[in-house]
Design an enzyme around this catalytic site. Structure first.
Site, PDB file in Angstrom:
ATOM      1  CG  HIS A 348     -37.940 -54.372  -1.505  1.00 41.49           C
ATOM      2  ND1 HIS A 348     -38.739 -55.433  -1.127  1.00 41.49           N
ATOM      3  CD2 HIS A 348     -37.847 -54.457  -2.857  1.00 41.49           C
ATOM      4  CE1 HIS A 348     -39.098 -56.130  -2.195  1.00 41.49           C
ATOM      5  NE2 HIS A 348     -38.566 -55.558  -3.254  1.00 41.49           N
ATOM      6  CG  ASP A 384     -40.175 -56.172   1.911  1.00 42.38           C
ATOM      7  OD1 ASP A 384     -40.470 -54.977   2.036  1.00 42.38           O
ATOM      8  OD2 ASP A 384     -39.419 -56.597   1.024  1.00 42.38           O
ATOM      9  CB  SER A 457     -40.988 -56.644  -5.278  1.00 40.72           C
ATOM     10  OG  SER A 457     -39.860 -57.460  -5.425  1.00 40.72           O
TER      11      SER A 457
END
Length: 511
Positions: A348, A384, A457
């Site tokens: 992402h 992810d 992240s």
């Protein structure tokens, strides 16, 4: 200083106006010179009692006591040693063995305001890091933003008060000194202890001189004027002290707590904002040519009332993985260098782009490198993950060793660009590995207690003692979305989920 000395040098300052309907305002403070009763604290409580309501110039360096109401009253409460009951029947050394301690008592003393000083270096660094475009707030919830006084308080964050009491807080032989350290020698990851009184003057028996432990998360400005720590603090600890721990288990005073929390738009940032006490002292000394309130306090001809510590930070140098800033345009996050020209990040973060911009912070230098996205998992994948290949070599990268075991309860660090983004380099926060989730006896997801924010992240979760990479970081937004679905306007800290590092070789081999 030892921990007990840290507790004794912290106090609570209450400011009020006699015969006024204004409510008293309280905060924490630090007794920097016990022999003369000299105290430093945040200037926020005093902003409400300035007589001149016109905004003063931005370059104003100090305010004298004449700038405040003549009815201003200041009280300082400081802790005393608890009285211990001993066994009267015991003989020899056992006669002094405490059976129990009575409730700690506090002494209250009247104080006078010597001056308010503006820490210019802190203000400049603060404005550079916490820019208005990011909607930073260091006061209250959204509903309280209409309070003009709170907004004014936010503009008073760089001001600090110097007080003097007539009551000596400590009569011990070393009461005339407090050991402080230059902030210019600080480094991210140094262990620290914050000491303040949550909720100010409320229920002193319970909250006075409360300790919180953490590490230095980030630094900014001239001589590290702005210090950020993950030591958790509560409202009322403003003006309390931050103390850095040396290898010998001693503590040195390095800063005053400015704000125990902050909001970036609607997201809560779990870092405590601190101002370097070295620069507060420096600005106070600069004002002496105008006002001379301190020369008789700690600048005695034959006495250095405030002793600067020259003790080096003696700790084993643990090299943590190199973490870079990853920018895909609309989104940005972090990435971990897992090979000389290979960066692991989250799907992402790259956001479907074929190329991304990366920034590597090395001390005062920043290197920009373009990266090509080699691989990215599908949106439907439980992983992810994305891999980015650098077009150029990054400076002095540290490629991590991968952890082979995961032990809940062990100490870990998160390294990432959460909260502050690209302006200060990666931040460090500490915690423990709180949970390891397994599937078919293999770890597939880890959870930590480290404070992280959006932007972290793709950052690294490492074993504190060895620097081994346990996993890379996912920022769990699902819980945030569910929280907002319940009608809440603010983002509270979500749980952090990570993929274990033993997944990395399988991912690389599959490309």
């Amino acid at each position: 200083m030892e921990v007990k000395e840290v507790e004794r040098c912290c106090c609570v300052v209450t400011v009020l106006e006699a015969f006024s309907t204004k409510s008293p305002v309280s905060c924490s403070g630090v007794i920097v010179h016990p022999r003369t009763g000299t105290v430093v604290c945040t200037g926020l409580p005093f902003s409400r009692f300035i007589t001149d309501k016109e905004p003063f110039p931005a370059d104003q360096s100090f305010l004298s006591p004449h700038s405040f109401s003549e009815k201003l009253q200041i009280r300082v409460s400081f802790p005393t040693q608890p009285k211990l009951e001993t066994n009267q029947c015991a003989q020899g050394e056992e006669a002094f063995t405490p059976l129990r301690s009575k409730t700690p008592q506090q002494h209250e003393a009247v104080a006078e305001l010597l001056m308010l000083v503006n820490c210019v270096e802190f203000k400049q660094a603060f404005q550079a890091v916490f820019q208005e475009a990011d909607q930073w707030r260091f006061h209250g919830e959204e509903e309280e933003e209409k309070d003009e006084q709170l907004i004014k308080d936010a503009q008073f964050l760089s001001w600090f008060a110097v007080l003097r009491t007539d009551v000596v807080a400590d009569s011990s032989p070393h009461a005339g000194t407090i050991s402080w350290q230059s902030s210019s020698s600080l480094q991210k990851g140094h262990p620290v202890v914050a000491c303040g009184s949550p909720f100010g003057s409320l229920c002193l028996d319970l909250f006075i001189s409360t300790l919180s432990r953490g590490i230095i998360s980030n630094l900014a400005g001239e001589d590290n004027a702005v210090i950020l720590t993950d030591a958790r603090c509560l409202p009322g600890t403003e003006g309390g002290g931050l103390f850095v721990m040396t290898g010998a288990g001693r503590f040195h005073f390095i800063g005053l707590i400015v704000s125990p929390f902050g909001w970036k738009a609607t997201e809560w940032i779990g870092l405590t904002l601190v101002c370097s006490v070295q620069l507060i002292f420096r600005n106070a000394i600069r004002c002496m040519s105008i006002q001379d309130p301190l020369r008789g306090v700690w600048l005695h001809p034959r006495e250095a009332g405030l002793q600067i510590s020259t003790t080096a930070q003696k700790s084993k140098a643990v090299k943590y993985p190199t973490v870079c800033f990853v920018d895909s345009g609309q989104f940005w996050g972090s990435g971990v260098v897992v090979a000389s020209q290979l960066v692991l990040t989250c799907r992402h973060v790259v956001n479907g782009k074929s190329t991304v911009a990366l920034k590597f912070h090395h001390r005062e230098r920043v290197q920009d490198i373009v990266g090509d996205v080699l691989f990215s998992t599908k949106v439907s994948s439980p992983y992810d993950v994305a891999l980015v290949q650098l077009r150029d070599s990054a400076p002095k990268v540290v490629v991590p060793q991968l952890a082979q075991s995961f032990n809940p309860g062990e100490s870990v660090l998160v390294v990432g660009y959460g909260g502050l983004g690209r302006r200060c380099g990666p931040s460090l926060t500490c915690g423990i590995l709180s949970k390891a989730m397994n599937l078919n006896y293999q770890p597939v997801m880890l959870q930590t207690t480290c404070a992280v924010q959006a932007g972290a992240s793709g950052g690294a979760v490492v074993r504190t003692r060895s620097g081994e990479l346990l996993d890379y970081l996912l920022f769990c937004r699902y819980c945030v979305q569910q929280h907002k679905g319940l009608g809440c306007k603010s983002d509270l800290p979500p749980p952090q989920l990570q993929h274990p590092s033993d997944c990395i070789p399988e991912i690389v081999a599959a490309i």
